[in-house]
Design a protein around this motif. Structure first.
Motif, PDB file in Angstrom:
ATOM      1  N   ARG A   1       0.870  -1.176   0.000  1.00 55.03           N
ATOM      2  CA  ARG A   1       0.000   0.000   0.000  1.00 55.03           C
ATOM      3  C   ARG A   1       0.903   1.221   0.000  1.00 55.03           C
ATOM      4  N   LEU A   2       0.950   1.894  -1.121  1.00 56.09           N
ATOM      5  CA  LEU A   2       1.906   2.983  -1.286  1.00 56.09           C
ATOM      6  C   LEU A   2       1.541   4.201  -0.458  1.00 56.09           C
ATOM      7  N   SER A   3       0.317   4.258   0.036  1.00 51.54           N
ATOM      8  CA  SER A   3      -0.072   5.385   0.883  1.00 51.54           C
ATOM      9  C   SER A   3       0.458   5.233   2.310  1.00 51.54           C
ATOM     10  N   ASP A   4       0.902   4.031   2.661  1.00 51.15           N
ATOM     11  CA  ASP A   4       1.423   3.790   4.008  1.00 51.15           C
ATOM     12  C   ASP A   4       2.802   4.428   4.178  1.00 51.15           C
TER      13      ASP A   4
ATOM     14  N   SER B   1       9.865   6.036   5.856  1.00 43.75           N
ATOM     15  CA  SER B   1       9.601   6.677   4.564  1.00 43.75           C
ATOM     16  C   SER B   1       8.117   6.657   4.235  1.00 43.75           C
ATOM     17  N   GLY B   2       7.625   7.776   3.728  1.00 41.51           N
ATOM     18  CA  GLY B   2       6.225   7.870   3.339  1.00 41.51           C
ATOM     19  C   GLY B   2       5.669   9.249   3.640  1.00 41.51           C
ATOM     20  N   ALA B   3       4.449   9.468   3.236  1.00 39.69           N
ATOM     21  CA  ALA B   3       3.836  10.787   3.357  1.00 39.69           C
ATOM     22  C   ALA B   3       3.809  11.294   4.801  1.00 39.69           C
ATOM     23  N   SER B   4       3.685  10.379   5.771  1.00 39.55           N
ATOM     24  CA  SER B   4       3.575  10.796   7.188  1.00 39.55           C
ATOM     25  C   SER B   4       4.886  10.624   7.954  1.00 39.55           C
ATOM     26  N   ALA B   5       5.990  10.488   7.221  1.00 30.93           N
ATOM     27  CA  ALA B   5       7.268  10.197   7.893  1.00 30.93           C
ATOM     28  C   ALA B   5       7.649  11.270   8.897  1.00 30.93           C
ATOM     29  N   TRP B   6       7.517  12.535   8.540  1.00 35.18           N
ATOM     30  CA  TRP B   6       7.923  13.599   9.455  1.00 35.18           C
ATOM     31  C   TRP B   6       7.002  13.663  10.665  1.00 35.18           C
TER      32      TRP B   6
ATOM     33  N   GLU C   1       4.082   1.952  16.470  1.00 40.40           N
ATOM     34  CA  GLU C   1       3.043   2.424  17.388  1.00 40.40           C
ATOM     35  C   GLU C   1       2.526   3.802  16.985  1.00 40.40           C
ATOM     36  N   ALA C   2       3.383   4.579  16.305  1.00 38.74           N
ATOM     37  CA  ALA C   2       2.978   5.933  15.902  1.00 38.74           C
ATOM     38  C   ALA C   2       2.263   5.954  14.552  1.00 38.74           C
ATOM     39  N   GLY C   3       2.111   4.777  13.911  1.00 37.94           N
ATOM     40  CA  GLY C   3       1.315   4.732  12.686  1.00 37.94           C
ATOM     41  C   GLY C   3       2.001   4.179  11.463  1.00 37.94           C
ATOM     42  N   ALA C   4       3.284   3.846  11.541  1.00 37.82           N
ATOM     43  CA  ALA C   4       3.963   3.251  10.388  1.00 37.82           C
ATOM     44  C   ALA C   4       3.661   1.752  10.342  1.00 37.82           C
ATOM     45  N   ARG C   5       4.026   1.117   9.246  1.00 37.28           N
ATOM     46  CA  ARG C   5       3.996  -0.346   9.169  1.00 37.28           C
ATOM     47  C   ARG C   5       5.368  -0.828   8.723  1.00 37.28           C
TER      48      ARG C   5
ATOM     49  N   ALA D   1       8.210  -2.328   6.547  1.00 35.28           N
ATOM     50  CA  ALA D   1       8.458  -2.389   5.108  1.00 35.28           C
ATOM     51  C   ALA D   1       8.582  -3.837   4.659  1.00 35.28           C
ATOM     52  N   GLU D   2       8.060  -4.121   3.489  1.00 40.17           N
ATOM     53  CA  GLU D   2       8.216  -5.448   2.901  1.00 40.17           C
ATOM     54  C   GLU D   2       9.588  -5.540   2.225  1.00 40.17           C
ATOM     55  N   PRO D   3      10.051  -6.754   1.911  1.00 45.87           N
ATOM     56  CA  PRO D   3      11.344  -6.887   1.223  1.00 45.87           C
ATOM     57  C   PRO D   3      11.374  -6.073  -0.072  1.00 45.87           C
ATOM     58  N   GLY D   4      12.399  -5.248  -0.212  1.00 46.32           N
ATOM     59  CA  GLY D   4      12.563  -4.464  -1.428  1.00 46.32           C
ATOM     60  C   GLY D   4      11.649  -3.263  -1.559  1.00 46.32           C
ATOM     61  N   GLU D   5      10.854  -2.947  -0.535  1.00 48.39           N
ATOM     62  CA  GLU D   5       9.839  -1.914  -0.707  1.00 48.39           C
ATOM     63  C   GLU D   5      10.434  -0.513  -0.817  1.00 48.39           C
ATOM     64  N   PHE D   6      11.525  -0.231  -0.125  1.00 49.58           N
ATOM     65  CA  PHE D   6      12.145   1.084  -0.277  1.00 49.58           C
ATOM     66  C   PHE D   6      12.603   1.296  -1.726  1.00 49.58           C
ATOM     67  N   THR D   7      13.254   0.286  -2.291  1.00 47.78           N
ATOM     68  CA  THR D   7      13.729   0.388  -3.676  1.00 47.78           C
ATOM     69  C   THR D   7      12.555   0.412  -4.653  1.00 47.78           C
ATOM     70  N   TYR D   8      11.505  -0.343  -4.338  1.00 43.87           N
ATOM     71  CA  TYR D   8      10.300  -0.353  -5.169  1.00 43.87           C
ATOM     72  C   TYR D   8       9.694   1.049  -5.246  1.00 43.87           C
ATOM     73  N   ARG D   9       9.648   1.732  -4.120  1.00 42.27           N
ATOM     74  CA  ARG D   9       9.100   3.096  -4.118  1.00 42.27           C
ATOM     75  C   ARG D   9      10.022   4.057  -4.875  1.00 42.27           C
ATOM     76  N   ALA D  10      11.323   3.853  -4.764  1.00 46.56           N
ATOM     77  CA  ALA D  10      12.261   4.669  -5.531  1.00 46.56           C
ATOM     78  C   ALA D  10      12.016   4.489  -7.025  1.00 46.56           C
ATOM     79  N   PHE D  11      11.718   3.258  -7.446  1.00 47.91           N
ATOM     80  CA  PHE D  11      11.409   2.982  -8.856  1.00 47.91           C
ATOM     81  C   PHE D  11      10.108   3.681  -9.270  1.00 47.91           C
ATOM     82  N   LEU D  12       9.053   3.522  -8.473  1.00 49.43           N
ATOM     83  CA  LEU D  12       7.765   4.115  -8.831  1.00 49.43           C
ATOM     84  C   LEU D  12       7.833   5.639  -8.842  1.00 49.43           C
ATOM     85  N   ASN D  13       8.692   6.211  -8.013  1.00 51.75           N
ATOM     86  CA  ASN D  13       8.814   7.667  -7.952  1.00 51.75           C
ATOM     87  C   ASN D  13       9.830   8.226  -8.938  1.00 51.75           C
TER      88      ASN D  13
END
Length: 439
Positions: A3-6, A26-31, A98-102, A104-116
Protein backbone atom coordinates in the motif's frame (compact mmCIF):
# COMPACT_ATOMS: atom_id res chain seq x y z
CA UNK A 1 0.10 -6.24 -1.31
CA UNK A 2 2.10 -3.01 -1.03
CA UNK A 3 0.00 0.00 0.00
CA UNK A 4 1.91 2.98 -1.29
CA UNK A 5 -0.07 5.39 0.88
CA UNK A 6 1.42 3.79 4.01
CA UNK A 7 4.48 5.12 5.77
CA UNK A 8 6.93 2.26 6.19
CA UNK A 9 9.86 1.54 8.52
CA UNK A 10 12.73 -0.97 8.63
CA UNK A 11 16.44 -1.18 9.49
CA UNK A 12 18.58 -0.53 6.41
CA UNK A 13 21.80 -1.84 7.94
CA UNK A 14 22.68 -5.46 8.57
CA UNK A 15 21.45 -7.46 11.53
CA UNK A 16 23.30 -6.49 14.72
CA UNK A 17 24.78 -6.24 17.10
CA UNK A 18 27.00 -3.53 15.62
CA UNK A 19 28.41 -0.15 16.72
CA UNK A 20 25.81 1.78 14.71
CA UNK A 21 22.55 0.94 12.94
CA UNK A 22 20.27 2.96 10.69
CA UNK A 23 16.47 2.73 10.59
CA UNK A 24 14.62 4.30 7.68
CA UNK A 25 11.10 5.78 7.95
CA UNK A 26 9.60 6.68 4.56
CA UNK A 27 6.22 7.87 3.34
CA UNK A 28 3.84 10.79 3.36
CA UNK A 29 3.58 10.80 7.19
CA UNK A 30 7.27 10.20 7.89
CA UNK A 31 7.92 13.60 9.45
CA UNK A 32 4.74 13.48 11.56
CA UNK A 33 5.61 10.02 12.90
CA UNK A 34 9.23 11.06 13.49
CA UNK A 35 7.97 14.01 15.59
CA UNK A 36 6.36 11.47 17.95
CA UNK A 37 9.47 9.30 18.13
CA UNK A 38 12.32 11.82 18.20
CA UNK A 39 12.91 14.51 20.86
CA UNK A 40 13.39 17.39 20.28
CA UNK A 41 11.83 17.40 16.80
CA UNK A 42 12.56 20.73 15.03
CA UNK A 43 9.68 23.11 14.36
CA UNK A 44 10.86 23.56 10.76
CA UNK A 45 12.93 20.56 9.68
CA UNK A 46 15.49 21.23 6.95
CA UNK A 47 16.11 18.52 4.37
CA UNK A 48 19.51 16.82 4.47
CA UNK A 49 20.21 18.10 7.98
CA UNK A 50 21.01 15.77 10.88
CA UNK A 51 19.48 16.46 14.30
CA UNK A 52 20.73 15.03 17.59
CA UNK A 53 18.28 13.89 20.22
CA UNK A 54 16.53 11.09 22.08
CA UNK A 55 14.95 8.36 19.98
CA UNK A 56 12.02 6.29 21.28
CA UNK A 57 12.76 7.62 24.78
CA UNK A 58 15.55 5.03 25.06
CA UNK A 59 18.63 5.91 23.04
CA UNK A 60 20.44 9.02 21.84
CA UNK A 61 21.13 9.30 18.15
CA UNK A 62 20.74 11.27 14.94
CA UNK A 63 17.71 11.93 12.76
CA UNK A 64 18.64 12.70 9.13
CA UNK A 65 15.72 14.38 7.37
CA UNK A 66 14.76 14.20 3.68
CA UNK A 67 11.93 16.09 2.05
CA UNK A 68 9.91 14.55 -0.77
CA UNK A 69 11.87 14.09 -3.99
CA UNK A 70 15.28 14.45 -2.34
CA UNK A 71 15.84 11.12 -0.59
CA UNK A 72 16.38 7.56 -1.81
CA UNK A 73 12.70 6.68 -2.11
CA UNK A 74 11.56 10.04 -3.46
CA UNK A 75 9.20 10.38 -0.47
CA UNK A 76 9.49 12.37 2.76
CA UNK A 77 11.81 10.29 4.92
CA UNK A 78 13.81 10.22 8.14
CA UNK A 79 16.81 7.98 8.80
CA UNK A 80 17.58 7.32 12.47
CA UNK A 81 21.18 6.48 13.41
CA UNK A 82 21.29 4.66 16.74
CA UNK A 83 23.50 2.27 18.65
CA UNK A 84 23.50 -1.03 16.80
CA UNK A 85 22.23 -3.38 19.50
CA UNK A 86 19.23 -5.51 18.66
CA UNK A 87 17.29 -3.87 21.50
CA UNK A 88 18.04 -0.32 20.31
CA UNK A 89 17.00 -1.07 16.72
CA UNK A 90 13.88 -2.88 17.84
CA UNK A 91 12.85 0.01 20.09
CA UNK A 92 13.04 2.51 17.21
CA UNK A 93 11.08 0.27 14.85
CA UNK A 94 8.44 -0.48 17.51
CA UNK A 95 8.04 3.22 18.35
CA UNK A 96 7.46 4.04 14.67
CA UNK A 97 4.95 1.21 14.34
CA UNK A 98 3.04 2.42 17.39
CA UNK A 99 2.98 5.93 15.90
CA UNK A 100 1.32 4.73 12.69
CA UNK A 101 3.96 3.25 10.39
CA UNK A 102 4.00 -0.35 9.17
CA UNK A 103 6.93 -2.67 8.57
CA UNK A 104 8.46 -2.39 5.11
CA UNK A 105 8.22 -5.45 2.90
CA UNK A 106 11.34 -6.89 1.22
CA UNK A 107 12.56 -4.46 -1.43
CA UNK A 108 9.84 -1.91 -0.71
CA UNK A 109 12.14 1.08 -0.28
CA UNK A 110 13.73 0.39 -3.68
CA UNK A 111 10.30 -0.35 -5.17
CA UNK A 112 9.10 3.10 -4.12
CA UNK A 113 12.26 4.67 -5.53
CA UNK A 114 11.41 2.98 -8.86
CA UNK A 115 7.76 4.12 -8.83
CA UNK A 116 8.81 7.67 -7.95
CA UNK A 117 11.21 7.83 -10.88
CA UNK A 118 14.40 7.88 -8.80
CA UNK A 119 15.74 4.73 -10.46
CA UNK A 120 14.73 2.34 -13.24
CA UNK A 121 14.59 -1.47 -13.10
CA UNK A 122 18.18 -1.92 -14.24
CA UNK A 123 19.43 0.42 -11.52
CA UNK A 124 17.28 -1.43 -8.98
CA UNK A 125 18.94 -4.67 -10.04
CA UNK A 126 22.29 -2.95 -9.51
CA UNK A 127 21.29 -2.23 -5.91
CA UNK A 128 20.34 -5.87 -5.39
CA UNK A 129 23.61 -7.04 -6.95
CA UNK A 130 25.63 -4.73 -4.69
CA UNK A 131 23.94 -6.29 -1.64
CA UNK A 132 24.64 -9.82 -2.90
CA UNK A 133 28.17 -9.20 -4.26
CA UNK A 134 30.76 -11.76 -3.14
CA UNK A 135 33.69 -10.62 -5.30
CA UNK A 136 35.24 -7.26 -6.12
CA UNK A 137 34.25 -7.66 -9.78
CA UNK A 138 30.63 -8.28 -8.83
CA UNK A 139 30.68 -5.13 -6.71
CA UNK A 140 32.20 -3.09 -9.57
CA UNK A 141 29.59 -4.42 -11.97
CA UNK A 142 26.79 -3.55 -9.56
CA UNK A 143 28.10 0.01 -9.40
CA UNK A 144 28.09 0.23 -13.21
CA UNK A 145 24.43 -0.82 -13.28
CA UNK A 146 23.48 1.59 -10.50
CA UNK A 147 25.19 4.47 -12.29
CA UNK A 148 22.83 4.05 -15.27
CA UNK A 149 25.34 3.01 -17.93
CA UNK A 150 23.29 0.12 -19.29
CA UNK A 151 20.07 2.10 -18.96
CA UNK A 152 21.57 4.87 -21.09
CA UNK A 153 22.58 2.40 -23.82
CA UNK A 154 19.10 0.89 -23.94
CA UNK A 155 17.41 4.30 -24.03
CA UNK A 156 19.72 5.45 -26.84
CA UNK A 157 18.44 2.57 -28.96
CA UNK A 158 14.85 3.35 -28.00
CA UNK A 159 15.26 7.00 -29.07
CA UNK A 160 16.67 5.91 -32.44
CA UNK A 161 13.73 3.55 -33.00
CA UNK A 162 11.25 6.24 -31.96
CA UNK A 163 12.71 8.61 -34.55
CA UNK A 164 12.22 6.00 -37.28
CA UNK A 165 8.71 5.30 -35.99
CA UNK A 166 7.87 9.01 -36.06
CA UNK A 167 9.07 9.22 -39.67
CA UNK A 168 7.00 6.17 -40.64
CA UNK A 169 3.84 7.50 -38.97
CA UNK A 170 4.34 10.94 -40.54
CA UNK A 171 4.67 9.38 -43.99
CA UNK A 172 1.41 7.51 -43.42
CA UNK A 173 -0.60 10.41 -41.97
CA UNK A 174 0.86 13.30 -43.97
CA UNK A 175 2.17 11.71 -47.16
CA UNK A 176 0.81 14.51 -49.37
CA UNK A 177 2.52 17.20 -47.28
CA UNK A 178 5.92 15.58 -46.57
CA UNK A 179 6.20 12.94 -49.28
CA UNK A 180 7.22 9.29 -49.03
CA UNK A 181 9.29 7.73 -46.26
CA UNK A 182 13.04 7.98 -46.75
CA UNK A 183 13.60 4.25 -46.57
CA UNK A 184 17.37 4.42 -46.99
CA UNK A 185 17.73 6.81 -44.05
CA UNK A 186 15.41 4.64 -41.95
CA UNK A 187 17.42 1.54 -42.84
CA UNK A 188 20.66 3.18 -41.68
CA UNK A 189 19.12 3.95 -38.30
CA UNK A 190 17.69 0.44 -37.93
CA UNK A 191 20.96 -1.28 -38.88
CA UNK A 192 22.77 0.87 -36.34
CA UNK A 193 20.19 -0.04 -33.68
CA UNK A 194 20.56 -3.72 -34.52
CA UNK A 195 24.35 -3.50 -34.26
CA UNK A 196 24.04 -1.91 -30.82
CA UNK A 197 21.65 -4.64 -29.72
CA UNK A 198 24.18 -7.24 -30.91
CA UNK A 199 26.88 -5.50 -28.86
CA UNK A 200 24.72 -5.65 -25.74
CA UNK A 201 23.88 -9.31 -26.33
CA UNK A 202 27.60 -10.07 -26.63
CA UNK A 203 27.94 -9.17 -22.93
CA UNK A 204 25.31 -11.72 -21.84
CA UNK A 205 27.76 -14.61 -21.47
CA UNK A 206 30.35 -12.74 -19.35
CA UNK A 207 27.44 -11.25 -17.40
CA UNK A 208 26.05 -14.69 -16.59
CA UNK A 209 29.48 -15.99 -15.63
CA UNK A 210 30.09 -13.02 -13.33
CA UNK A 211 26.78 -13.46 -11.50
CA UNK A 212 26.32 -17.24 -11.51
CA UNK A 213 29.93 -18.40 -11.75
CA UNK A 214 32.05 -20.02 -14.44
CA UNK A 215 31.05 -23.68 -14.37
CA UNK A 216 34.16 -25.82 -14.76
CA UNK A 217 33.83 -29.60 -14.90
CA UNK A 218 37.04 -31.38 -13.82
CA UNK A 219 37.16 -34.37 -16.14
CA UNK A 220 39.71 -37.07 -16.90
CA UNK A 221 40.64 -40.68 -16.38
CA UNK A 222 40.56 -42.10 -12.84
CA UNK A 223 43.43 -41.11 -10.54
CA UNK A 224 44.53 -38.17 -12.65
CA UNK A 225 44.33 -36.01 -9.53
CA UNK A 226 41.05 -34.18 -10.19
CA UNK A 227 39.98 -34.25 -6.53
CA UNK A 228 43.44 -33.21 -5.37
CA UNK A 229 43.34 -30.32 -7.81
CA UNK A 230 39.92 -29.20 -6.57
CA UNK A 231 41.20 -29.36 -2.99
CA UNK A 232 44.26 -27.31 -3.91
CA UNK A 233 42.13 -24.67 -5.65
CA UNK A 234 39.54 -24.45 -2.92
CA UNK A 235 42.05 -24.77 -0.08
CA UNK A 236 40.03 -27.25 1.96
CA UNK A 237 39.80 -31.03 1.99
CA UNK A 238 36.35 -31.20 0.44
CA UNK A 239 36.78 -34.24 -1.83
CA UNK A 240 37.84 -37.70 -0.72
CA UNK A 241 41.34 -38.24 -2.12
CA UNK A 242 42.95 -41.71 -2.18
CA UNK A 243 45.35 -43.62 -4.39
CA UNK A 244 42.55 -45.93 -5.50
CA UNK A 245 41.24 -45.13 -9.02
CA UNK A 246 37.53 -44.37 -9.13
CA UNK A 247 37.10 -42.92 -5.63
CA UNK A 248 34.79 -40.06 -6.72
CA UNK A 249 31.66 -41.89 -7.77
CA UNK A 250 29.18 -39.04 -7.56
CA UNK A 251 30.20 -35.41 -7.95
CA UNK A 252 31.52 -32.68 -5.67
CA UNK A 253 30.78 -29.00 -6.30
CA UNK A 254 32.64 -26.06 -4.78
CA UNK A 255 32.68 -22.33 -5.53
CA UNK A 256 35.97 -20.46 -5.43
CA UNK A 257 37.21 -17.12 -6.71
CA UNK A 258 39.90 -17.53 -9.38
CA UNK A 259 41.37 -14.44 -11.00
CA UNK A 260 38.54 -12.38 -9.53
CA UNK A 261 35.96 -14.64 -11.21
CA UNK A 262 33.51 -16.78 -9.21
CA UNK A 263 34.10 -20.33 -10.45
CA UNK A 264 31.96 -23.37 -9.73
CA UNK A 265 34.31 -26.34 -9.74
CA UNK A 266 32.66 -29.72 -10.33
CA UNK A 267 34.77 -32.72 -9.42
CA UNK A 268 33.40 -35.66 -11.38
CA UNK A 269 33.88 -39.39 -11.50
CA UNK A 270 36.80 -40.59 -13.62
CA UNK A 271 35.85 -41.53 -17.16
CA UNK A 272 36.46 -45.19 -18.00
CA UNK A 273 34.50 -48.39 -18.45
CA UNK A 274 32.75 -48.72 -15.06
CA UNK A 275 33.25 -51.79 -12.88
CA UNK A 276 29.90 -51.72 -11.08
CA UNK A 277 26.45 -50.06 -11.30
CA UNK A 278 27.33 -47.33 -8.76
CA UNK A 279 30.41 -46.30 -10.71
CA UNK A 280 28.43 -46.50 -13.95
CA UNK A 281 25.96 -43.94 -12.61
CA UNK A 282 28.86 -41.66 -11.63
CA UNK A 283 30.34 -41.89 -15.12
CA UNK A 284 26.92 -41.15 -16.69
CA UNK A 285 26.56 -38.14 -14.40
CA UNK A 286 30.02 -36.92 -15.48
CA UNK A 287 28.90 -36.94 -19.09
CA UNK A 288 25.85 -34.87 -18.17
CA UNK A 289 28.04 -32.36 -16.33
CA UNK A 290 30.24 -32.07 -19.41
CA UNK A 291 27.19 -31.11 -21.45
CA UNK A 292 26.12 -28.38 -18.98
CA UNK A 293 29.55 -26.91 -18.15
CA UNK A 294 30.98 -23.68 -19.55
CA UNK A 295 34.44 -25.21 -19.53
CA UNK A 296 35.78 -28.73 -19.33
CA UNK A 297 39.12 -28.86 -17.51
CA UNK A 298 40.64 -32.11 -18.72
CA UNK A 299 43.08 -33.29 -16.07
CA UNK A 300 45.70 -35.89 -16.93
CA UNK A 301 48.69 -37.43 -15.18
CA UNK A 302 51.83 -35.71 -16.47
CA UNK A 303 53.99 -38.60 -15.25
CA UNK A 304 52.08 -41.01 -17.52
CA UNK A 305 51.25 -38.60 -20.35
CA UNK A 306 48.28 -38.69 -22.69
CA UNK A 307 47.34 -41.99 -24.30
CA UNK A 308 44.76 -43.30 -26.73
CA UNK A 309 42.12 -43.54 -23.97
CA UNK A 310 42.57 -39.80 -23.33
CA UNK A 311 42.36 -39.09 -27.06
CA UNK A 312 39.10 -41.02 -27.30
CA UNK A 313 37.60 -39.15 -24.33
CA UNK A 314 38.70 -35.79 -25.73
CA UNK A 315 36.99 -36.54 -29.03
CA UNK A 316 33.70 -36.82 -27.12
CA UNK A 317 33.96 -33.35 -25.53
CA UNK A 318 32.45 -30.45 -27.45
CA UNK A 319 32.89 -27.74 -24.81
CA UNK A 320 35.58 -25.11 -24.27
CA UNK A 321 38.57 -27.17 -23.22
CA UNK A 322 41.28 -26.41 -20.67
CA UNK A 323 44.06 -29.02 -20.65
CA UNK A 324 45.77 -29.48 -17.27
CA UNK A 325 48.82 -31.68 -16.79
CA UNK A 326 48.80 -32.67 -13.11
CA UNK A 327 51.38 -34.50 -10.96
CA UNK A 328 54.32 -32.70 -12.54
CA UNK A 329 56.19 -33.31 -9.27
CA UNK A 330 56.47 -36.96 -10.39
CA UNK A 331 58.14 -35.96 -13.64
CA UNK A 332 60.98 -33.46 -13.09
CA UNK A 333 61.69 -31.26 -16.08
CA UNK A 334 58.25 -31.83 -17.60
CA UNK A 335 57.35 -29.33 -20.32
CA UNK A 336 53.64 -29.00 -20.98
CA UNK A 337 52.50 -28.98 -24.62
CA UNK A 338 51.44 -25.61 -26.02
CA UNK A 339 48.13 -24.50 -24.54
CA UNK A 340 48.35 -26.93 -21.62
CA UNK A 341 48.82 -25.82 -18.00
CA UNK A 342 51.31 -27.75 -15.89
CA UNK A 343 50.48 -28.09 -12.18
CA UNK A 344 51.25 -30.10 -9.12
CA UNK A 345 48.10 -30.24 -7.04
CA UNK A 346 50.04 -32.02 -4.28
CA UNK A 347 52.42 -29.07 -3.83
CA UNK A 348 50.01 -26.32 -5.08
CA UNK A 349 52.31 -25.41 -7.99
CA UNK A 350 51.06 -23.75 -11.18
CA UNK A 351 47.61 -22.91 -9.82
CA UNK A 352 48.05 -19.19 -10.60
CA UNK A 353 48.12 -20.10 -14.30
CA UNK A 354 44.62 -21.59 -13.94
CA UNK A 355 43.46 -18.35 -12.27
CA UNK A 356 44.87 -16.28 -15.14
CA UNK A 357 43.15 -18.53 -17.68
CA UNK A 358 39.77 -18.14 -15.93
CA UNK A 359 40.24 -14.37 -15.75
CA UNK A 360 40.97 -14.13 -19.49
CA UNK A 361 38.20 -16.53 -20.53
CA UNK A 362 35.58 -14.69 -18.50
CA UNK A 363 36.39 -11.24 -19.96
CA UNK A 364 36.91 -9.89 -16.44
CA UNK A 365 38.49 -6.71 -17.83
CA UNK A 366 35.21 -6.06 -19.64
CA UNK A 367 33.24 -6.67 -16.44
CA UNK A 368 35.28 -4.03 -14.60
CA UNK A 369 34.54 -1.29 -17.14
CA UNK A 370 31.34 -2.16 -19.02
CA UNK A 371 27.82 -2.83 -17.72
CA UNK A 372 26.87 -6.39 -18.61
CA UNK A 373 23.49 -7.72 -19.66
CA UNK A 374 21.66 -9.86 -17.10
CA UNK A 375 19.70 -13.02 -17.69
CA UNK A 376 16.40 -11.13 -17.42
CA UNK A 377 17.47 -8.68 -20.13
CA UNK A 378 18.72 -11.15 -22.72
CA UNK A 379 15.40 -12.51 -24.09
CA UNK A 380 13.99 -8.99 -24.37
CA UNK A 381 17.07 -7.83 -26.28
CA UNK A 382 16.84 -10.82 -28.64
CA UNK A 383 13.15 -10.22 -29.33
CA UNK A 384 13.80 -6.51 -29.83
CA UNK A 385 16.51 -7.31 -32.36
CA UNK A 386 14.23 -9.74 -34.19
CA UNK A 387 11.56 -7.04 -34.36
CA UNK A 388 14.08 -4.51 -35.74
CA UNK A 389 15.13 -7.03 -38.40
CA UNK A 390 11.46 -7.53 -39.27
CA UNK A 391 11.04 -3.78 -39.79
CA UNK A 392 14.20 -3.69 -41.92
CA UNK A 393 12.81 -6.40 -44.16
CA UNK A 394 9.48 -4.57 -44.42
CA UNK A 395 11.25 -1.37 -45.48
CA UNK A 396 12.30 -2.92 -48.77
CA UNK A 397 9.34 -5.20 -49.31
CA UNK A 398 6.23 -4.30 -51.27
CA UNK A 399 4.19 -3.52 -48.18
CA UNK A 400 2.55 -0.32 -46.89
CA UNK A 401 4.64 1.95 -44.67
CA UNK A 402 2.48 1.33 -41.63
CA UNK A 403 3.55 -2.33 -41.57
CA UNK A 404 7.11 -1.14 -40.89
CA UNK A 405 5.79 0.34 -37.66
CA UNK A 406 4.62 -3.03 -36.31
CA UNK A 407 8.16 -4.25 -35.65
CA UNK A 408 9.20 -0.87 -34.25
CA UNK A 409 6.39 -0.85 -31.69
CA UNK A 410 7.34 -4.39 -30.65
CA UNK A 411 11.05 -3.55 -30.29
CA UNK A 412 10.35 -0.42 -28.22
CA UNK A 413 8.02 -2.40 -25.97
CA UNK A 414 10.63 -5.13 -25.37
CA UNK A 415 13.31 -2.58 -24.49
CA UNK A 416 10.88 -0.82 -22.16
CA UNK A 417 10.46 -4.09 -20.28
CA UNK A 418 14.16 -3.98 -19.47
CA UNK A 419 14.19 -0.46 -18.02
CA UNK A 420 10.67 -0.63 -16.61
CA UNK A 421 8.80 1.81 -18.87
CA UNK A 422 6.58 -0.97 -20.22
CA UNK A 423 7.09 -3.68 -17.59
CA UNK A 424 3.91 -5.23 -16.23
CA UNK A 425 3.16 -5.46 -12.52
CA UNK A 426 3.97 -9.17 -12.28
CA UNK A 427 7.45 -8.62 -13.74
CA UNK A 428 8.16 -5.76 -11.34
CA UNK A 429 6.95 -7.82 -8.38
CA UNK A 430 9.21 -10.73 -9.38
CA UNK A 431 12.25 -8.45 -9.48
CA UNK A 432 11.63 -6.83 -6.10
CA UNK A 433 10.67 -10.11 -4.42
CA UNK A 434 14.38 -11.04 -4.50
CA UNK A 435 15.31 -8.09 -2.26
CA UNK A 436 15.87 -8.29 1.48
CA UNK A 437 13.96 -6.29 4.08
CA UNK A 438 15.49 -2.82 4.44
CA UNK A 439 16.10 -2.41 0.72
Amino acid sequence: MRRLSDTIVAPITGAGPAPVAVVRLSGASAWEIAAQVFTPWPDRPVSHRAYYGLIAQRDEGLALVFEGGRGFTGEPAVEFSVHGSLAAVRSVVDACLEAGARSAEPGEFTYRAFLNGKIDLIEAEGIRDAIEAKTELQLLQAKLLRSGGLSAQVREIVVALQKVLAAVEASVDFSEEIGDLDRDAAAIRLRDASAKLDSLLATARPGRILRQGLRIALVGRPNAGKSSLLNALVGIGRSIVTEVPGTTRDYIEETVELGGVPCVLIDTAGLREPNDPVEAEGVALTRRWVESADVVAYVYDASAGLNEDDAELLRQIDRELLMIANKTDLRPGFRAPDGHIAVSAKFALGLEAISRWCEAFSDSDLAATTPLVQGRHEPHLRRANEAVQSSLEALFASVPDDLVAVGLFAAIDELGRITGESADEDMVDRIFSDFCIGK
